[in-house]
Design a protein around this motif. Structure first.
Motif, PDB file in Angstrom:
ATOM      1  N   THR A 124       0.826  -1.204   0.000  1.00  0.00           N
ATOM      2  CA  THR A 124       0.000   0.000   0.000  1.00  0.00           C
ATOM      3  C   THR A 124       0.859   1.253   0.000  1.00  0.00           C
ATOM      4  OG1 THR A 124      -0.142   0.018   2.418  1.00  0.00           O
ATOM      5  CG2 THR A 124      -1.862  -1.171   1.221  1.00  0.00           C
ATOM      6  N   GLY A 125       0.301   2.327  -0.532  1.00  0.00           N
ATOM      7  CA  GLY A 125       1.008   3.597  -0.560  1.00  0.00           C
ATOM      8  C   GLY A 125       0.202   4.631  -1.316  1.00  0.00           C
ATOM      9  N   PRO A 126       0.678   5.869  -1.336  1.00  0.00           N
ATOM     10  CA  PRO A 126       0.005   6.916  -2.105  1.00  0.00           C
ATOM     11  C   PRO A 126       0.228   6.726  -3.597  1.00  0.00           C
ATOM     12  CG  PRO A 126       2.013   7.773  -1.131  1.00  0.00           C
ATOM     13  CD  PRO A 126       1.845   6.385  -0.587  1.00  0.00           C
ATOM     14  N   THR A 127      -0.592   7.384  -4.391  1.00  0.00           N
ATOM     15  CA  THR A 127      -0.550   7.202  -5.838  1.00  0.00           C
ATOM     16  C   THR A 127       0.838   7.433  -6.431  1.00  0.00           C
ATOM     17  OG1 THR A 127      -2.899   7.673  -6.212  1.00  0.00           O
ATOM     18  CG2 THR A 127      -1.396   8.160  -8.021  1.00  0.00           C
ATOM     19  N   ALA A 128       1.486   8.540  -6.063  1.00  0.00           N
ATOM     20  CA  ALA A 128       2.794   8.855  -6.647  1.00  0.00           C
ATOM     21  C   ALA A 128       3.816   7.753  -6.362  1.00  0.00           C
ATOM     22  CB  ALA A 128       3.290  10.198  -6.109  1.00  0.00           C
ATOM     23  N   GLU A 129       3.800   7.227  -5.143  1.00  0.00           N
ATOM     24  CA  GLU A 129       4.735   6.166  -4.784  1.00  0.00           C
ATOM     25  C   GLU A 129       4.425   4.884  -5.540  1.00  0.00           C
ATOM     26  OE1 GLU A 129       5.198   3.481  -0.875  1.00  0.00           O
ATOM     27  OE2 GLU A 129       5.687   5.598  -0.550  1.00  0.00           O
ATOM     28  N   LEU A 130       3.149   4.582  -5.702  1.00  0.00           N
ATOM     29  CA  LEU A 130       2.754   3.370  -6.415  1.00  0.00           C
ATOM     30  C   LEU A 130       3.181   3.417  -7.876  1.00  0.00           C
ATOM     31  CD1 LEU A 130      -0.833   2.905  -4.942  1.00  0.00           C
ATOM     32  CD2 LEU A 130       1.208   1.577  -4.388  1.00  0.00           C
ATOM     33  N   VAL A 131       3.075   4.579  -8.484  1.00  0.00           N
ATOM     34  CA  VAL A 131       3.509   4.725  -9.879  1.00  0.00           C
ATOM     35  C   VAL A 131       5.005   4.455  -9.992  1.00  0.00           C
ATOM     36  CG1 VAL A 131       3.786   6.347 -11.782  1.00  0.00           C
ATOM     37  CG2 VAL A 131       1.644   6.297 -10.497  1.00  0.00           C
ATOM     38  N   GLU A 132       5.787   4.953  -9.052  1.00  0.00           N
ATOM     39  CA  GLU A 132       7.229   4.711  -9.064  1.00  0.00           C
ATOM     40  C   GLU A 132       7.525   3.224  -8.904  1.00  0.00           C
ATOM     41  OE1 GLU A 132       9.768   6.731  -9.703  1.00  0.00           O
ATOM     42  OE2 GLU A 132       8.262   8.249 -10.207  1.00  0.00           O
ATOM     43  N   LEU A 133       6.795   2.556  -8.023  1.00  0.00           N
ATOM     44  CA  LEU A 133       6.994   1.122  -7.828  1.00  0.00           C
ATOM     45  C   LEU A 133       6.705   0.350  -9.114  1.00  0.00           C
ATOM     46  CD1 LEU A 133       5.360   0.559  -4.300  1.00  0.00           C
ATOM     47  CD2 LEU A 133       7.797   0.609  -4.855  1.00  0.00           C
ATOM     48  N   LEU A 134       5.667   0.766  -9.839  1.00  0.00           N
ATOM     49  CA  LEU A 134       5.317   0.102 -11.092  1.00  0.00           C
ATOM     50  C   LEU A 134       6.414   0.305 -12.129  1.00  0.00           C
ATOM     51  CD1 LEU A 134       3.255  -1.470 -12.784  1.00  0.00           C
ATOM     52  CD2 LEU A 134       2.176   0.712 -13.351  1.00  0.00           C
ATOM     53  N   LEU A 135       6.884   1.528 -12.253  1.00  0.00           N
ATOM     54  CA  LEU A 135       7.925   1.815 -13.242  1.00  0.00           C
ATOM     55  C   LEU A 135       9.242   1.118 -12.904  1.00  0.00           C
ATOM     56  CD1 LEU A 135       7.345   5.597 -14.025  1.00  0.00           C
ATOM     57  CD2 LEU A 135       6.954   3.650 -15.539  1.00  0.00           C
ATOM     58  N   ASP A 136       9.511   0.948 -11.603  1.00  0.00           N
ATOM     59  CA  ASP A 136      10.744   0.293 -11.171  1.00  0.00           C
ATOM     60  C   ASP A 136      10.654  -1.222 -11.215  1.00  0.00           C
ATOM     61  OD1 ASP A 136      11.878   2.744 -10.740  1.00  0.00           O
ATOM     62  OD2 ASP A 136      11.576   2.751  -8.573  1.00  0.00           O
ATOM     63  N   GLY A 137       9.472  -1.744 -11.554  1.00  0.00           N
ATOM     64  CA  GLY A 137       9.301  -3.186 -11.626  1.00  0.00           C
ATOM     65  C   GLY A 137       9.147  -3.868 -10.283  1.00  0.00           C
ATOM     66  N   GLN A 138       8.826  -3.099  -9.242  1.00  0.00           N
ATOM     67  CA  GLN A 138       8.676  -3.685  -7.907  1.00  0.00           C
ATOM     68  C   GLN A 138       7.272  -4.224  -7.658  1.00  0.00           C
ATOM     69  OE1 GLN A 138      10.551  -1.510  -4.614  1.00  0.00           O
ATOM     70  NE2 GLN A 138      11.495  -0.157  -6.103  1.00  0.00           N
ATOM     71  N   VAL A 139       6.308  -3.838  -8.494  1.00  0.00           N
ATOM     72  CA  VAL A 139       4.968  -4.409  -8.464  1.00  0.00           C
ATOM     73  C   VAL A 139       4.548  -4.695  -9.900  1.00  0.00           C
ATOM     74  CG1 VAL A 139       4.243  -3.309  -6.301  1.00  0.00           C
ATOM     75  CG2 VAL A 139       3.905  -2.105  -8.478  1.00  0.00           C
ATOM     76  N   ASP A 140       3.575  -5.569 -10.055  1.00  0.00           N
ATOM     77  CA  ASP A 140       3.094  -5.937 -11.392  1.00  0.00           C
ATOM     78  C   ASP A 140       1.965  -5.034 -11.874  1.00  0.00           C
ATOM     79  OD1 ASP A 140       4.802  -8.286 -11.533  1.00  0.00           O
ATOM     80  OD2 ASP A 140       3.467  -9.153 -10.030  1.00  0.00           O
ATOM     81  N   CYS A 141       1.200  -4.487 -10.932  1.00  0.00           N
ATOM     82  CA  CYS A 141       0.083  -3.618 -11.278  1.00  0.00           C
ATOM     83  C   CYS A 141      -0.237  -2.741 -10.075  1.00  0.00           C
ATOM     84  CB  CYS A 141      -1.151  -4.427 -11.695  1.00  0.00           C
ATOM     85  SG  CYS A 141      -1.775  -5.517 -10.391  1.00  0.00           S
ATOM     86  N   VAL A 142      -0.969  -1.675 -10.312  1.00  0.00           N
ATOM     87  CA  VAL A 142      -1.328  -0.764  -9.225  1.00  0.00           C
ATOM     88  C   VAL A 142      -2.766  -0.298  -9.384  1.00  0.00           C
ATOM     89  CG1 VAL A 142       1.023   0.080  -8.815  1.00  0.00           C
ATOM     90  CG2 VAL A 142      -0.440   1.250 -10.494  1.00  0.00           C
ATOM     91  N   PHE A 143      -3.346   0.122  -8.264  1.00  0.00           N
ATOM     92  CA  PHE A 143      -4.627   0.813  -8.246  1.00  0.00           C
ATOM     93  C   PHE A 143      -4.362   2.222  -7.741  1.00  0.00           C
ATOM     94  CE2 PHE A 143      -5.871  -3.579  -8.197  1.00  0.00           C
ATOM     95  CZ  PHE A 143      -7.040  -3.617  -8.938  1.00  0.00           C
ATOM     96  N   VAL A 144      -4.608   3.224  -8.602  1.00  0.00           N
ATOM     97  CA  VAL A 144      -4.271   4.602  -8.277  1.00  0.00           C
ATOM     98  C   VAL A 144      -5.444   5.517  -8.574  1.00  0.00           C
ATOM     99  CG1 VAL A 144      -1.787   4.314  -8.631  1.00  0.00           C
ATOM    100  CG2 VAL A 144      -3.248   4.889 -10.568  1.00  0.00           C
ATOM    101  N   ALA A 145      -5.417   6.683  -7.968  1.00  0.00           N
ATOM    102  CA  ALA A 145      -6.493   7.661  -8.170  1.00  0.00           C
ATOM    103  C   ALA A 145      -6.191   8.505  -9.394  1.00  0.00           C
ATOM    104  CB  ALA A 145      -6.632   8.551  -6.940  1.00  0.00           C
ATOM    105  N   GLY A 146      -7.126   8.540 -10.330  1.00  0.00           N
ATOM    106  CA  GLY A 146      -6.975   9.362 -11.520  1.00  0.00           C
ATOM    107  C   GLY A 146      -6.285   8.633 -12.647  1.00  0.00           C
ATOM    108  N   ARG A 147      -6.548   9.099 -13.834  1.00  0.00           N
ATOM    109  CA  ARG A 147      -5.980   8.499 -15.046  1.00  0.00           C
ATOM    110  C   ARG A 147      -4.535   8.938 -15.206  1.00  0.00           C
ATOM    111  NH1 ARG A 147      -8.476   6.337 -19.555  1.00  0.00           N
ATOM    112  NH2 ARG A 147      -7.186   6.287 -21.423  1.00  0.00           N
TER     113      ARG A 147
END
Length: 297
Positions: A124-147
């Motif tokens: 879990t984390g805020p949207t900005a952090e989750l996007v970074e995790l996705l780009l860094d390959g640390q997660v496979d997918c994310v649920f974030v607020a906004g397109r």
């Protein structure tokens, strides 16, 4: 070591014959002999006893245990990615705290029932952090607020939320600008989209320097709001799910601030594991969306 060499070695060991191994794998004897010799040169040992009855040596018997595991794992991987087996491995999901608490449990339960061999990991984390995790390959997918406006993402609008102002006492109207200026707001850490909505709410009432305290968990935030520490802004569904545990009250916000969509985001589908592809399918079945399913942003 080449898998082909190991497969030919196993055939010789099991049939007791170079000729039979060649026939079994639809090749010629000289090819079998060359691959066995290559294995022996690589490992620096004799694998096959060639005098008398053809059989594996002690070194050959030891290699057979590893070769069987390697070939089995290889064949399972091929079957998996060709859709011949159930998904397995792990699925790493990043999601906002509120989404994890309220929206994901029934979807995860349905997915686990369909794919019991997949290990699910949630971060879990805020949207900005989750996007970074996705780009860094640390997660496979994310649920974030906004397109997310980025060409590398494929998106599915998963949920539509309505944010509300949350306080410790009943509210019939929006607190005055003075009250907002002197009150504390509770929010998740920087990068949270709901925190950005708090800042937008304050700015719309002429408050440019409101006090925002950071919290790491939803329960701690709601507990402090209930105790009268300040206000927060959260999805209505999340608040209603926890309202029986806390003495909290809500007030509707203007639609320009209240309405927010939660998106499922992942990289290009051609990069997905079978576990992720199956999860996306489960999500499609579980949600009703107003736009095309998975589309490039």
């Amino acid at each position: 070591m080449q898998l082909k060499s190991l497969r030919l070695f196993m055939a010789v060991a099991e049939t007791g014959s170079f000729v039979a191994a060649a026939n079994q794998l639809h090749t010629v004897q000289s090819n079998v002999t060359a691959h066995i010799k290559k294995l022996e040169d690589e490992l620096g040992v004799q694998l096959i006893q060639r005098l008398g009855r053809v059989r594996p040596t002690s070194a050959g018997l030891a290699l057979m245990e590893y070769a069987e595991r390697m070939l089995t794992t290889h064949d399972e991987a091929i079957s998996l990615f060709k859709g011949q087996e159930k998904a397995c491995g792990r699925l790493r999901i990043g999601a906002m705290e509120t989404t994890t608490a309220l929206r994901l449990p029934p979807i995860l339960a349905a997915y686990h029932a369909a794919q019991p061999d997949v290990d699910i990991q949630i971060k879990t984390g805020p949207t900005a952090e989750l996007v970074e995790l996705l780009l860094d390959g640390q997660v496979d997918c994310v649920f974030v607020a906004g397109r997310l406006e980025h060409g590398r993402y494929h998106l599915l609008k998963a949920f539509s939320e309505q944010l509300v102002l949350v306080g410790s006492t009943p509210m019939m109207t929006m607190p005055s600008s003075q009250a907002l200026m002197t009150s504390a707001f509770l929010a998740f850490r920087q990068g949270c989209s709901y925190r950005q909505r708090i800042e937008l709410l304050l700015a719309s009432h002429g408050v440019n320097a409101g006090r925002i305290f950071e919290f790491g968990s939803l329960d701690a935030m709601l507990g402090c709001v209930a105790a009268g520490m300040g206000y927060t802004v959260l999805p209505r569904g999340t608040v209603e799910a926890h309202q029986h545990r806390f003495g909290i009250h809500t007030l509707e916000l203007p639609s320009s601030i209240a309405n927010v969509d939660t998106y499922f985001a992942a990289l290009e589908p051609e990069t997905w594991t079978p576990a992720l592809a199956s999860f996306a399918e489960t999500l499609r079945d579980a949600v009703v969306v107003d736009e095309p399913q998975l589309t490039a942003s």
